[in-house]
Design a protein around this motif. Structure first.
Motif, PDB file in Angstrom:
ATOM      1  N   TYR A  16      64.572 -55.671-110.236  1.00 22.27           N
ATOM      2  CA  TYR A  16      63.767 -54.754-111.036  1.00 22.27           C
ATOM      3  C   TYR A  16      64.055 -53.330-110.578  1.00 22.27           C
ATOM      4  CZ  TYR A  16      61.272 -59.044-112.193  1.00 22.27           C
ATOM      5  OH  TYR A  16      60.962 -60.301-112.616  1.00 22.27           O
ATOM      6  N   PHE A  17      64.336 -52.484-111.534  1.00 22.64           N
ATOM      7  CA  PHE A  17      64.796 -51.139-111.228  1.00 22.64           C
ATOM      8  C   PHE A  17      63.706 -50.091-111.427  1.00 22.64           C
ATOM      9  CE2 PHE A  17      69.406 -51.352-110.526  1.00 22.64           C
ATOM     10  CZ  PHE A  17      69.619 -52.688-110.784  1.00 22.64           C
ATOM     11  N   GLY A  18      63.798 -49.039-110.608  1.00 23.54           N
ATOM     12  CA  GLY A  18      62.931 -47.899-110.750  1.00 23.54           C
ATOM     13  C   GLY A  18      63.429 -46.951-111.827  1.00 23.54           C
ATOM     14  N   PRO A  19      62.715 -45.841-112.046  1.00 20.92           N
ATOM     15  CA  PRO A  19      63.078 -44.909-113.118  1.00 20.92           C
ATOM     16  C   PRO A  19      64.271 -44.024-112.792  1.00 20.92           C
ATOM     17  CG  PRO A  19      61.149 -44.131-111.953  1.00 20.92           C
ATOM     18  CD  PRO A  19      61.447 -45.487-111.408  1.00 20.92           C
ATOM     19  N   GLY A  20      64.677 -43.970-111.524  1.00 25.18           N
ATOM     20  CA  GLY A  20      65.872 -43.215-111.157  1.00 25.18           C
ATOM     21  C   GLY A  20      65.610 -41.771-110.774  1.00 25.18           C
ATOM     22  N   THR A  21      66.579 -41.208-110.029  1.00 28.05           N
ATOM     23  CA  THR A  21      66.592 -39.789-109.670  1.00 28.05           C
ATOM     24  C   THR A  21      67.925 -39.204-110.097  1.00 28.05           C
ATOM     25  OG1 THR A  21      65.137 -40.028-107.746  1.00 28.05           O
ATOM     26  CG2 THR A  21      66.605 -38.124-107.783  1.00 28.05           C
ATOM     27  N   ARG A  22      67.862 -38.136-110.896  1.00 26.47           N
ATOM     28  CA  ARG A  22      69.078 -37.446-111.325  1.00 26.47           C
ATOM     29  C   ARG A  22      69.376 -36.351-110.314  1.00 26.47           C
ATOM     30  NH1 ARG A  22      72.889 -38.831-114.543  1.00 26.47           N
ATOM     31  NH2 ARG A  22      71.354 -39.472-116.096  1.00 26.47           N
ATOM     32  N   LEU A  23      70.487 -36.474-109.567  1.00 28.53           N
ATOM     33  CA  LEU A  23      70.882 -35.506-108.548  1.00 28.53           C
ATOM     34  C   LEU A  23      72.095 -34.723-109.029  1.00 28.53           C
ATOM     35  CD1 LEU A  23      70.846 -34.266-105.684  1.00 28.53           C
ATOM     36  CD2 LEU A  23      72.336 -36.155-104.968  1.00 28.53           C
TER      37      LEU A  23
END
Lengths: 112, 111
Positions: free
Chosen positions: B101-108
């Protein structure tokens, strides 16, 4: 080293069509295979998980099949809708705490 | 029910600056935790995974490190960012070989 390939890379079809997305993997010694959906700029949503001992899984309009010996899986989407537009990712794992090996995805557009 | 959080959602950093991304999971105990990176034009790549507190496995040599100071907390760090560290970072959890199950992510973005 496991490699996962997805064909086609992109697909655009009119609403209502049935369609098939393809996934192949080089090492058949997998524990399971998952199909995910990714909307632009978002995380992944799990659609279907097929254990290596299974042949297919179904959820609503989605059906995924697995032919482990030939290293192939297909995702069938019935009666496509504009809301199905997204990138679809296929991933496999070898088991234990192994992470997933992903394909590059199929970018799907359903035209209203 | 289980929930996975990531922060920040977006981050713009200069080359050579440090990095700390955080991931936390609620509603489960002793999960397997994973960090993935999705770079432009490339597929999702596994960076690190952890089966318990203080236990980190790295999949690829790189400029990044990971730590798991608590059962449901996973941190991705760097001492000095490179341009090539830009990408979309995703954290995931699972119970052994179950669904991830994945989180919403971080755009770097590294400039």
């Amino acid at each position: 080293k496991q490699e996962v390939t997805q064909i086609p890379a992109a697909l655009s079809v009119p609403e209502g069509e049935n369609l098939v997305l393809n996934c192949s993997f080089t090492d058949s010694a997998i524990y399971n295979l998952q199909w995910f959906r990714q909307d632009p700029g978002k995380g992944l949503t799990s659609l279907l998980l097929i254990q290596s001992s299974q042949r297919e899984q179904t959820s609503g309009r989605l059906n995924a099949s697995l032919d482990k010996s030939s290293g192939r899986s297909t995702l069938y989407i019935a009666a496509s809708q504009p809301g199905d537009s997204a990138t679809y990712l296929c991933a496999v794992t070898g088991g234990g705490a192994d992470g997933l090996t992903f394909g590059k995805g199929t970018h799907l557009i359903i035209q209203p | 029910s289980q929930t996975i959080h990531q922060w920040p959602a977006t981050l713009v950093q200069p080359v050579g600056s440090p990095l700390s991304l955080e991931c936390t999971v609620e509603g489960t105990s002793n999960p397997n935790l994973y960090w993935y990176r999705q770079a432009a034009g490339r597929g999702l790549q596994l960076l690190f995974y952890s089966v318990g507190i203080g236990q980190i496995s790295s999949e690829v040599p790189q400029n990044l490190s990971a730590s798991r100071p608590q059962d449901r907390q996973f941190i991705l760090s760097s001492k000095k960012l490179l341009l090539s560290d830009s990408g979309f970072y995703l954290c995931a959890w699972s119970r052994w070989v179950d669904t991830q199950y994945f989180g919403p992510g971080t755009r770097l973005t590294v400039l």
